[in-house]
Scaffold this motif. Structure first.
Motif, PDB file in Angstrom:
ATOM      1  N   THR A   1      50.996 -18.116  65.113  1.00 30.27           N
ATOM      2  CA  THR A   1      50.252 -18.488  63.787  1.00 30.27           C
ATOM      3  C   THR A   1      49.372 -19.582  63.758  1.00 30.27           C
TER       4      THR A   1
ATOM      5  N   GLY B   1      49.654 -14.189  70.060  1.00 22.83           N
ATOM      6  CA  GLY B   1      49.165 -13.885  68.429  1.00 22.83           C
ATOM      7  C   GLY B   1      50.173 -14.886  67.698  1.00 22.83           C
TER       8      GLY B   1
ATOM      9  N   GLY C   1      58.410 -10.462  61.980  1.00 30.33           N
ATOM     10  CA  GLY C   1      56.866 -10.711  60.717  1.00 30.33           C
ATOM     11  C   GLY C   1      57.667 -11.960  60.535  1.00 30.33           C
TER      12      GLY C   1
ATOM     13  N   ASN D   1      56.792 -11.721  65.873  1.00 28.67           N
ATOM     14  CA  ASN D   1      55.615 -10.965  65.337  1.00 28.67           C
ATOM     15  C   ASN D   1      56.637  -9.526  64.862  1.00 28.67           C
ATOM     16  N   HIS D   2      57.108  -9.471  66.366  1.00 30.79           N
ATOM     17  CA  HIS D   2      58.414  -8.476  65.581  1.00 30.79           C
ATOM     18  C   HIS D   2      59.485  -8.349  64.465  1.00 30.79           C
TER      19      HIS D   2
ATOM     20  N   SER E   1      54.668 -18.222  63.574  1.00 31.54           N
ATOM     21  CA  SER E   1      54.807 -18.956  64.709  1.00 31.54           C
ATOM     22  C   SER E   1      54.597 -19.660  65.463  1.00 31.54           C
TER      23      SER E   1
ATOM     24  N   ILE F   1      56.563 -16.018  70.869  1.00 27.84           N
ATOM     25  CA  ILE F   1      55.352 -15.228  69.486  1.00 27.84           C
ATOM     26  C   ILE F   1      55.826 -13.823  69.004  1.00 27.84           C
ATOM     27  N   GLU F   2      56.322 -13.493  70.667  1.00 27.29           N
ATOM     28  CA  GLU F   2      56.392 -11.937  70.230  1.00 27.29           C
ATOM     29  C   GLU F   2      57.794 -11.298  69.249  1.00 27.29           C
TER      30      GLU F   2
END
Length: 212
Positions: free
Chosen positions: A197, A195, A175, A172-173, A178, A168-169
């Protein structure tokens, strides 16, 4: 069309037996005590150097432990896994729906390729992106970046599908979206805190998420 990056361990296959046996083998070879089984399961997901490093406290010993791990994985560990029920059918359905699929894993790339080649649905993945032996690529942000470098960014959405916070990270990194899967080694709280999605309770849920 969407581009879907699948994690390997804990997402496509239950590899707990192979990984924990290889960790135990490496620790024994290094003269270190072997933790109990629940503690060994925490080694599933992070890069090997991230796991061995804090325990051994020495870069040279860490590299030696990684070699011991990979030696056993090459001969035995790669085959010590089970495919999660329903994931093969889901992967095939997503491919048939026109999505572009790839594997993005922190596992050593040659080992990941060996595993995927023996899966009955492995042929649908356009590429397998894994860690390098030297450690240049070992964390999910780097690995996803390598996937984009090889495959290019899709004109549609790109998603990372995995069972741990690192997946997930990494998404996110970059954009991208997930999906945290709940049948692997991570817990719902971990995936929510990272985080994710969306969350998927079973493989078939992925069909609904990516039906449009």
């Amino acid at each position: 069309m969407k581009t879907l990056f699948f994690d390997l361990d804990g997402t496509l296959i239950d590899s707990a037996i192979g990984i924990t046996r290889c960790v135990a083998h490496a620790l024994q070879a290094m003269g270190e005590p072997v933790p109990p089984a629940p503690a060994l399961r925490r080694w599933i997901g992070p890069s090997l150097r991230d796991s061995f490093g804090p325990l051994l406290g020495d870069a040279a010993r860490t590299e030696q432990a990684v070699l011991h791990y990979r030696d056993r994985f090459e001969t035995h560990g790669w085959a010590e896994h089970e495919v999660y029920p329903g994931i093969g059918e889901t992967v095939l359905a997503l491919s048939q729906a026109g999505h572009r699929l790839a594997v993005v894993t922190a596992k050593n790339e040659p080992h990941a390729r060996k595993i995927i080649a023996h899966l009955p649905f492995g042929h649908v993945f356009q590429d397998i992106i894994g860690a390098t032996a030297c450690g240049r690529l070992s964390h999910k942000p780097e690995l996803i970046g390598e996937a984009f470098a090889r495959l290019g960014r899709s004109s549609g959405d790109t998603w990372m599908i995995g069972d741990r916070h690192m997946d997930i990270e990494g998404a996110n990194h970059h954009g991208i979206g997930s999906v945290g899967v709940l049948w692997g080694f991570g817990e719902e709280a971990e995936l929510r805190a990272a985080g994710a999605t969306h969350l998927a309770a079973r493989p078939d849920d992925l069909r609904g998420l990516f039906s449009a």
